[in-house]
Write an enzyme that holds these catalytic residues in place. Structure first.
Site, PDB file in Angstrom:
ATOM      1  N   GLY A   1      58.402  -2.305   4.707  1.00  0.00           N
ATOM      2  CA  GLY A   1      57.591  -1.502   3.933  1.00  0.00           C
ATOM      3  C   GLY A   1      56.953  -0.659   5.465  1.00  0.00           C
TER       4      GLY A   1
ATOM      5  N   ASP B   1      49.815  -5.717   7.003  1.00  0.00           N
ATOM      6  CA  ASP B   1      49.613  -7.326   7.127  1.00  0.00           C
ATOM      7  C   ASP B   1      49.030  -7.398   8.598  1.00  0.00           C
ATOM      8  OD1 ASP B   1      50.614  -6.711   4.643  1.00  0.00           O
ATOM      9  OD2 ASP B   1      52.313  -8.586   4.383  1.00  0.00           O
TER      10      ASP B   1
ATOM     11  N   ARG C   1      28.983  -8.749 -13.374  1.00  0.00           N
ATOM     12  CA  ARG C   1      30.226  -8.821 -13.632  1.00  0.00           C
ATOM     13  C   ARG C   1      30.779 -10.131 -12.269  1.00  0.00           C
ATOM     14  NH1 ARG C   1      33.171  -3.888 -16.683  1.00  0.00           N
ATOM     15  NH2 ARG C   1      32.668  -5.157 -18.877  1.00  0.00           N
TER      16      ARG C   1
ATOM     17  N   MET D   1      46.922  -7.039  -0.305  1.00  0.00           N
ATOM     18  CA  MET D   1      48.326  -7.043   0.881  1.00  0.00           C
ATOM     19  C   MET D   1      47.766  -8.481   1.694  1.00  0.00           C
ATOM     20  SD  MET D   1      50.904  -3.986   0.742  1.00  0.00           S
ATOM     21  CE  MET D   1      52.145  -3.672  -0.994  1.00  0.00           C
TER      22      MET D   1
ATOM     23  N   ARG E   1      51.203 -11.087   2.855  1.00  0.00           N
ATOM     24  CA  ARG E   1      52.101 -12.138   1.784  1.00  0.00           C
ATOM     25  C   ARG E   1      52.239 -13.331   2.195  1.00  0.00           C
ATOM     26  NH1 ARG E   1      56.970 -12.696  -0.212  1.00  0.00           N
ATOM     27  NH2 ARG E   1      56.600 -10.593  -0.962  1.00  0.00           N
TER      28      ARG E   1
ATOM     29  N   ARG F   1      36.768  -9.491 -13.783  1.00  0.00           N
ATOM     30  CA  ARG F   1      37.369  -8.323 -13.745  1.00  0.00           C
ATOM     31  C   ARG F   1      38.409  -8.882 -11.995  1.00  0.00           C
ATOM     32  NH1 ARG F   1      35.832  -7.874 -18.327  1.00  0.00           N
ATOM     33  NH2 ARG F   1      35.824  -6.287 -19.611  1.00  0.00           N
TER      34      ARG F   1
ATOM     35  N   HIS G   1      50.321  -0.711  -3.547  1.00  0.00           N
ATOM     36  CA  HIS G   1      50.339  -0.217  -2.411  1.00  0.00           C
ATOM     37  C   HIS G   1      49.622   1.162  -1.845  1.00  0.00           C
ATOM     38  CE1 HIS G   1      54.349  -1.778  -3.945  1.00  0.00           C
ATOM     39  NE2 HIS G   1      54.370  -1.808  -2.480  1.00  0.00           N
TER      40      HIS G   1
ATOM     41  N   GLN H   1      47.521   0.568  -0.250  1.00  0.00           N
ATOM     42  CA  GLN H   1      46.578  -0.261   0.896  1.00  0.00           C
ATOM     43  C   GLN H   1      47.392   0.643   1.668  1.00  0.00           C
ATOM     44  OE1 GLN H   1      45.171  -4.254   0.223  1.00  0.00           O
ATOM     45  NE2 GLN H   1      46.820  -4.039  -1.433  1.00  0.00           N
ATOM     46  N   ARG H   2      48.386   1.129   0.941  1.00  0.00           N
ATOM     47  CA  ARG H   2      49.700   1.429   2.281  1.00  0.00           C
ATOM     48  C   ARG H   2      50.267   2.551   2.268  1.00  0.00           C
ATOM     49  NH1 ARG H   2      54.813  -2.509   1.540  1.00  0.00           N
ATOM     50  NH2 ARG H   2      55.670  -0.482   1.059  1.00  0.00           N
TER      51      ARG H   2
HETATM   52  O1  F6P Z   1      54.939  -4.510   4.247  1.00  0.00           O
HETATM   53  C1  F6P Z   1      54.183  -5.234   3.814  1.00  0.00           C
HETATM   54  C2  F6P Z   1      53.713  -5.820   2.698  1.00  0.00           C
HETATM   55  O2  F6P Z   1      52.515  -4.665   2.337  1.00  0.00           O
HETATM   56  C3  F6P Z   1      53.288  -7.004   2.290  1.00  0.00           C
HETATM   57  O3  F6P Z   1      51.968  -7.591   2.566  1.00  0.00           O
HETATM   58  C4  F6P Z   1      53.999  -7.158   0.547  1.00  0.00           C
HETATM   59  O4  F6P Z   1      53.671  -8.168   0.105  1.00  0.00           O
HETATM   60  C5  F6P Z   1      55.224  -6.012   1.022  1.00  0.00           C
HETATM   61  O5  F6P Z   1      55.182  -5.525   2.121  1.00  0.00           O
HETATM   62  C6  F6P Z   1      55.019  -5.312  -0.645  1.00  0.00           C
HETATM   63  O6  F6P Z   1      56.152  -4.704  -0.005  1.00  0.00           O
HETATM   64  P1  F6P Z   1      57.359  -3.672  -1.223  1.00  0.00           P
HETATM   65  O7  F6P Z   1      56.899  -2.571  -0.777  1.00  0.00           O
HETATM   66  O8  F6P Z   1      58.609  -3.989  -1.076  1.00  0.00           O
HETATM   67  O9  F6P Z   1      56.568  -3.863  -2.595  1.00  0.00           O
END
Ligand code: F6P
Length: 342
Positions: free
Chosen positions: A11, A128, A163, A170, A172, A266, A272, A274-275
């Site tokens: 990822g 992560d 609320r 994220m 996992r 809610r 994503h 976050q990435r």
């Molecule tokens: O890189 C780790 C991560 O961001 C995890 O937190 C998450 O479960 C996974 O990658 C999501 O992966 P993908 O981008 O393949 O959906």
């Protein structure tokens, strides 16, 4: 002069480009090296797809999210792969050593290839923050900043409507992002994969702040497993490594909280976001230092090692120390946060 291959695998994560730039500039300026970038991680190695990288290719990229080389969740041991194929492609491209930037899966593959005599140095990466043998990974700081900003925003809208707001982040197998973003935003419950909690407990943590006139904030990591469930919530099949695609636990919890407390609830899944995007200043610095250190490790023939952080220092550790066991949130860090729940 050494010819060094670079790849980014798994990822993506903010800071990858800063590592690539630092490798290339350190190698060219310090040692007169040449660089080859393999496209889309191990996929590029297996298919022999690579580009030459010079100082022009890495100009101004530290601030860019993603990776200029692309990435994939391909294993180098997939059908048609293995040490023989990897060695042949490296020979074809006259590559003497490989800098592999990746998470636990990628580093495990790197260790196995190192055992077969391939010259490899690892650079740990993951939002992560779950890799053992390093204090922090770049990308984590950015992810926590993004999550914190988002949760602050959820807080104001939650307050207007009286609320409860659930934010899914994220994580996992580990709850570092949830723990840090939750603490930063004074969340009333932080739910992480390492710790079980029942729906009744969660409802209790929501009810108490509501009764004090506060907006209850619940931060949940995607891998959290509530009591009574056996696996993390997953409804989107398997990924390339046959792991369940996570996401949706927040949406699952929200109606249960609403039912258990009578408070309108809610949920927002940050996913994503976050990435993606610009890495924080701190991640750029960390990524730059790790990239330079990786090239120094190549020139010391420190094969089978990974560059890592120990407090403020950059050190080298054996790849074997980084794999096999994830860096989970320790009990005392959870207990610390737990004292302010509810
Ligand atoms: O890189 C780790 C991560 O961001 C995890 O937190 C998450 O479960 C996974 O990658 C999501 O992966 P993908 O981008 O393949 O959906």
């Amino acid at each position: 002069m050494t010819r060094i291959g670079i790849l980014t695998s798994g990822g993506d994560c903010p800071g990858l480009n800063a590592v690539i730039r630092a490798c290339v500039l350190r190698g060219i300026r310090g040692y007169g090296d040449e660089f080859v970038g393999f496209i889309d991680g191990w996929r590029g190695v297996l298919d022999g797809v690579a580009v030459e990288l010079d100082w022009r290719s890495v100009r101004g990229i530290s601030k860019l999210g993603g990776t200029i080389l692309g990435t994939s969740r391909t294993s180098p041991f997939e059908e048609g792969g293995g040490p023989g194929r990897v060695a042949a492609v490296l020979r074809e491209h006259r590559v003497d050593a490989l800098v592999v930037i990746g998470g636990e899966g990628t580093l495990t593959a790197a260790k196995l290839l190192h055992d077969e005599g391939i010259h490899i140095v690892g650079v740990p990466k993951t939002v992560d923050n779950d890799i053992s043998a390093t204090d922090y990974t770049f990308g984590f700081d950015t992810a926590v900043e993004i999550a914190t900003e988002a949760i602050d925003r959820l807080h104001t809208t939650g307050e207007s409507h009286h609320r409860c707001m659930v934010a899914e982040v994220m994580g996992r197998h580990v709850g570092w992002i949830a723990l840090h973003a939750g603490m930063a935003t004074s969340a009333h419950a932080i739910l992480i994969p390492e710790q079980r909690a029942s729906i009744e407990e969660i409802c209790d943590w929501v009810r108490k702040p509501f009764e004090r006139g506060r907006t209850p904030i619940v931060v949940v990591a995607e891998g959290f497993v509530p009591e009574g469930m056996n696996h993390a919530h997953s409804e989107r099949g398997l990924d390339a490594f046959d792991r369940p695609r996570l996401g949706g636990i927040g949406e699952m919890l929200a109606p249960l909280i609403e039912k258990g407390t009578g408070i309108e609830t809610r949920s927002t899944t940050l996913g994503h976001i976050q990435r993606g995007g610009t890495p924080s200043a701190s991640d750029r610095v960390l990524a730059t230092r790790l990239g330079m250190a990786a090239v120094d490790a190549v020139h010391d023939s420190a094969w089978g090692t990974m560059v890592a952080t120990r407090s403020t220092a950059i050190v080298r550790v054996e790849l074997v120390e980084a794999i096999g066991k994830l860096k989970t949130v320790p009990q005392d860090r959870y207990d610390e946060a737990f004292r302010l729940f509810g």
